[in-house]
Design a protein around this motif. Structure first.
Motif, PDB file in Angstrom:
ATOM      1  N   MET A 179      -8.407 -38.209  87.066  1.00  0.00           N
ATOM      2  CA  MET A 179      -8.925 -37.302  88.089  1.00  0.00           C
ATOM      3  C   MET A 179      -9.361 -35.989  87.451  1.00  0.00           C
ATOM      4  O   MET A 179      -8.765 -35.516  86.490  1.00  0.00           O
ATOM      5  N   ARG A 180     -10.401 -35.406  88.008  1.00  0.00           N
ATOM      6  CA  ARG A 180     -10.829 -34.084  87.547  1.00  0.00           C
ATOM      7  C   ARG A 180      -9.769 -33.045  87.899  1.00  0.00           C
ATOM      8  O   ARG A 180      -9.020 -33.197  88.867  1.00  0.00           O
ATOM      9  N   ALA A 181      -9.753 -31.966  87.116  1.00  0.00           N
ATOM     10  CA  ALA A 181      -8.756 -30.919  87.346  1.00  0.00           C
ATOM     11  C   ALA A 181      -8.854 -30.355  88.762  1.00  0.00           C
ATOM     12  O   ALA A 181      -7.832 -30.049  89.389  1.00  0.00           O
ATOM     13  N   LEU A 188      -2.304 -30.945  94.507  1.00  0.00           N
ATOM     14  CA  LEU A 188      -1.143 -30.060  94.438  1.00  0.00           C
ATOM     15  C   LEU A 188      -1.026 -29.205  95.694  1.00  0.00           C
ATOM     16  O   LEU A 188       0.066 -28.970  96.200  1.00  0.00           O
ATOM     17  N   ARG A 189      -2.161 -28.714  96.182  1.00  0.00           N
ATOM     18  CA  ARG A 189      -2.132 -27.864  97.364  1.00  0.00           C
ATOM     19  C   ARG A 189      -1.580 -28.594  98.580  1.00  0.00           C
ATOM     20  O   ARG A 189      -1.020 -27.968  99.485  1.00  0.00           O
ATOM     21  N   SER A 190      -1.731 -29.910  98.614  1.00  0.00           N
ATOM     22  CA  SER A 190      -1.258 -30.685  99.764  1.00  0.00           C
ATOM     23  C   SER A 190       0.222 -31.029  99.674  1.00  0.00           C
ATOM     24  O   SER A 190       0.800 -31.529 100.637  1.00  0.00           O
ATOM     25  N   LEU A 191       0.851 -30.781  98.529  1.00  0.00           N
ATOM     26  CA  LEU A 191       2.255 -31.133  98.342  1.00  0.00           C
ATOM     27  C   LEU A 191       3.174 -30.017  98.820  1.00  0.00           C
ATOM     28  O   LEU A 191       2.805 -28.838  98.776  1.00  0.00           O
ATOM     29  N   PRO A 192       4.389 -30.360  99.254  1.00  0.00           N
ATOM     30  CA  PRO A 192       5.383 -29.325  99.546  1.00  0.00           C
ATOM     31  C   PRO A 192       5.665 -28.513  98.287  1.00  0.00           C
ATOM     32  O   PRO A 192       5.488 -28.989  97.160  1.00  0.00           O
ATOM     33  N   THR A 193       6.140 -27.293  98.487  1.00  0.00           N
ATOM     34  CA  THR A 193       6.329 -26.369  97.366  1.00  0.00           C
ATOM     35  C   THR A 193       7.234 -26.952  96.292  1.00  0.00           C
ATOM     36  O   THR A 193       6.933 -26.879  95.096  1.00  0.00           O
ATOM     37  N   ALA A 202       6.027 -31.044  84.916  1.00  0.00           N
ATOM     38  CA  ALA A 202       5.808 -32.285  84.167  1.00  0.00           C
ATOM     39  C   ALA A 202       4.455 -32.327  83.460  1.00  0.00           C
ATOM     40  O   ALA A 202       4.289 -33.084  82.504  1.00  0.00           O
ATOM     41  N   LEU A 203       3.489 -31.547  83.920  1.00  0.00           N
ATOM     42  CA  LEU A 203       2.169 -31.540  83.280  1.00  0.00           C
ATOM     43  C   LEU A 203       2.238 -30.845  81.924  1.00  0.00           C
ATOM     44  O   LEU A 203       2.986 -29.878  81.748  1.00  0.00           O
ATOM     45  N   ASP A 204       1.438 -31.313  80.965  1.00  0.00           N
ATOM     46  CA  ASP A 204       1.387 -30.595  79.683  1.00  0.00           C
ATOM     47  C   ASP A 204       0.590 -29.310  79.853  1.00  0.00           C
ATOM     48  O   ASP A 204      -0.116 -29.106  80.852  1.00  0.00           O
ATOM     49  N   ASP A 205       0.700 -28.405  78.885  1.00  0.00           N
ATOM     50  CA  ASP A 205       0.131 -27.071  79.024  1.00  0.00           C
ATOM     51  C   ASP A 205      -1.382 -27.092  79.246  1.00  0.00           C
ATOM     52  O   ASP A 205      -1.904 -26.365  80.101  1.00  0.00           O
ATOM     53  N   GLU A 206      -2.097 -27.909  78.480  1.00  0.00           N
ATOM     54  CA  GLU A 206      -3.559 -27.943  78.598  1.00  0.00           C
ATOM     55  C   GLU A 206      -3.988 -28.422  79.979  1.00  0.00           C
ATOM     56  O   GLU A 206      -4.885 -27.846  80.597  1.00  0.00           O
ATOM     57  N   ARG A 207      -3.341 -29.480  80.462  1.00  0.00           N
ATOM     58  CA  ARG A 207      -3.694 -30.033  81.768  1.00  0.00           C
ATOM     59  C   ARG A 207      -3.338 -29.049  82.878  1.00  0.00           C
ATOM     60  O   ARG A 207      -4.116 -28.838  83.812  1.00  0.00           O
ATOM     61  N   LEU A 208      -2.160 -28.439  82.789  1.00  0.00           N
ATOM     62  CA  LEU A 208      -1.757 -27.483  83.816  1.00  0.00           C
ATOM     63  C   LEU A 208      -2.682 -26.273  83.826  1.00  0.00           C
ATOM     64  O   LEU A 208      -3.033 -25.756  84.897  1.00  0.00           O
ATOM     65  N   ALA A 209      -3.111 -25.820  82.646  1.00  0.00           N
ATOM     66  CA  ALA A 209      -4.045 -24.689  82.580  1.00  0.00           C
ATOM     67  C   ALA A 209      -5.349 -25.035  83.282  1.00  0.00           C
ATOM     68  O   ALA A 209      -5.893 -24.229  84.046  1.00  0.00           O
ATOM     69  N   VAL A 211      -5.780 -27.186  85.660  1.00  0.00           N
ATOM     70  CA  VAL A 211      -5.533 -27.296  87.101  1.00  0.00           C
ATOM     71  C   VAL A 211      -5.402 -25.912  87.735  1.00  0.00           C
ATOM     72  O   VAL A 211      -5.959 -25.641  88.802  1.00  0.00           O
ATOM     73  N   ILE A 212      -4.671 -25.021  87.091  1.00  0.00           N
ATOM     74  CA  ILE A 212      -4.480 -23.675  87.637  1.00  0.00           C
ATOM     75  C   ILE A 212      -5.822 -22.954  87.777  1.00  0.00           C
ATOM     76  O   ILE A 212      -6.040 -22.196  88.728  1.00  0.00           O
ATOM     77  N   GLU A 213      -6.731 -23.192  86.849  1.00  0.00           N
ATOM     78  CA  GLU A 213      -8.054 -22.569  86.942  1.00  0.00           C
ATOM     79  C   GLU A 213      -8.788 -22.962  88.219  1.00  0.00           C
ATOM     80  O   GLU A 213      -9.662 -22.227  88.681  1.00  0.00           O
ATOM     81  N   GLU A 214      -8.432 -24.117  88.795  1.00  0.00           N
ATOM     82  CA  GLU A 214      -9.110 -24.612  89.987  1.00  0.00           C
ATOM     83  C   GLU A 214      -8.386 -24.248  91.281  1.00  0.00           C
ATOM     84  O   GLU A 214      -8.836 -24.622  92.359  1.00  0.00           O
TER      85      GLU A 214
END
Length: 422
Positions: A179-181, A188-193, A202-209, A211-214
């Motif tokens: 899936m695209r970031a 993530l926005r649809s999940l409970p906090t 659980a995400l690695d740093d590159e992937r989480l970065a 995702v956060i940008e989006e």
């Protein structure tokens, strides 16, 4: 509904959703079920469908006419395009039940939910009738082979258990693969906090970065605050400098300076330079890491740089040529070469011979309105930002401009709320 006997939610997630006339509506992102306190299998209420606009909507299960190996088809009628919001006593099967910790009733063994099987009933309802799980064995809790049991044969998960216990994220991460970031961010926005934090951990740093940008500003700040300072600094280092600067600008001076101090100097320096400019100026919008080459570089070298998969299409559309040094702020700016021109020239030729020296340059003080008019006037997706002494400072791309032109909260709210016929 077709004669489908059992469907596993993890396999259903990501399938294309089509209307009765064959038009594609979106993709399945989750299954919504209603938990019951009487140990009966939860009733499946419907599916969460992500539209092309990334808006997530709820489609009742009665609207689903068939579930195939590669697609879900809906019946005729109107579809409510309001953004999906989870209600009390509802559970997201993919987002909340996969990786949940349960106990096998007969043996008392601890297990982890690998998938959930949906089954139709005689009344045309669907229920979560089966649980695919792996028992945890040995001193280190290794997972055994997958076995399928009835929902009634496990204790939990209920609403209380989901909120109280830690939960893994491996199965959920599996659904995110490919899936695209931006799509993962929407998920993530649809999940409970609580679940959102577990996935972020659980995400690695590159992937989480990526995702956060989006994510929107508030969601970015929330996730960054959840991380410990050391990891938060690592995530900021992995982000594009302009996105990291935008996020840091939203924090208090104390938090911003603390995280900047924890970042590696070579990573924090370009971010600090961007923070000197207004967020809605060319200097604040630009990335300090465009493609920069010396005039004696060849066309082949330029094309090799353009092929870097980490570059966005907009940033890869233009190569900038300067005197040394090539790191921003560079030596004297000489001009740019458009990617289309690179494709038309012999690979052995020098970039100095195909420079566009007439293209107007943006000063770092240019306002958002001026930057927007620049892109409209020149039909470009990337533009050089050059200071008064002819040093290239960076490049503005059209996606950064759009982020600031769209209404606040567009990532979370989508662009419309209506109904459409399916």
């Amino acid at each position: 509904m077709g004669a489908t006997n059992r469907v596993f939610a993890g396999q259903l997630a990501g399938l294309a959703v089509f209307g009765p006339d064959g038009e594609r509506i979106g993709r399945v992102r989750d299954i919504v079920a209603g938990l019951r306190g009487d140990r009966q299998p939860p009733r499946v209420l419907g599916v969460v469908v992500e539209l092309a606009t990334r808006r997530r909507i709820f489609v009742p299960m009665l609207r689903v006419t068939s579930i195939e190996a590669n697609a879900v088809t809906l019946s005729t009628g109107s579809v409510n395009l309001r953004h999906f919001h989870q209600r009390p006593n509802e559970v997201l099967v993919v987002g909340q039940l996969l990786d949940a910790h349960v106990t096998v009733e007969a043996s008392g063994a601890n297990a982890v939910v690998d998938d959930i099987g949906m089954e139709p009933t005689r009344t045309r309802d669907w229920v979560l009738g089966r649980v695919a799980l792996r028992e945890r064995t040995g001193r280190f809790g290794r997972r055994g082979p997958v076995r399928i049991v009835r929902w009634e044969d496990v204790r939990g998960p209920g609403v209380v258990e989901l909120e109280a216990q830690p939960q893994g994220a491996q199965q959920l991460l599996t659904t995110f693969e490919g899936m695209r970031a931006a799509d993962v961010a929407a998920a993530l926005r649809s999940l409970p906090t609580k679940r959102r934090y577990e996935v972020a951990d659980a995400l690695d740093d590159e992937r989480l970065a990526d995702v956060i940008e989006e994510l929107g500003d508030e969601d970015q700040k929330d996730l960054l605050a959840h991380l410990d300072d050391e990891r938060a600094a690592d995530i900021l280092e992995a982000m594009d400098p302009d996105d990291a600067a935008d996020l840091l600008a939203e924090l208090s001076e104390l938090d911003k300076n603390r995280l900047l101090e924890l970042m590696e100097p070579e990573e924090s320096e370009p971010v600090k330079r961007l923070l000197e400019y207004s967020a809605e100026s060319a200097g604040g919008l630009m990335t300090p890491e465009p493609i920069v080459l010396a005039p004696d570089a060849t066309i082949a070298e330029a094309l090799a740089r353009v092929r870097n998969p980490d570059l966005t299409p907009a940033l890869a559309s233009m190569v900038f040529v300067t005197r040394p040094p090539s790191a921003t702020p560079t030596g004297r700016y000489l001009g740019c070469v458009h990617m289309q021109r690179l494709l038309r020239e012999p690979p052995s030729d020098l970039v100095a011979g195909v420079l566009d020296t007439d293209l107007a340059k943006l000063p770092p003080s240019a306002s958002l309105g001026e930057v927007t008019r620049y892109f409209a006037a020149y039909n470009l997706v990337c533009a050089p930002v050059v200071d008064e002494t002819e040093h290239l400072l960076g490049a503005v791309t059209v996606d950064d401009v759009l982020d600031h032109l769209l209404p606040e909260g567009w990532r979370e709210n989508g662009l419309w709320e209506a109904t459409t016929d399916a």
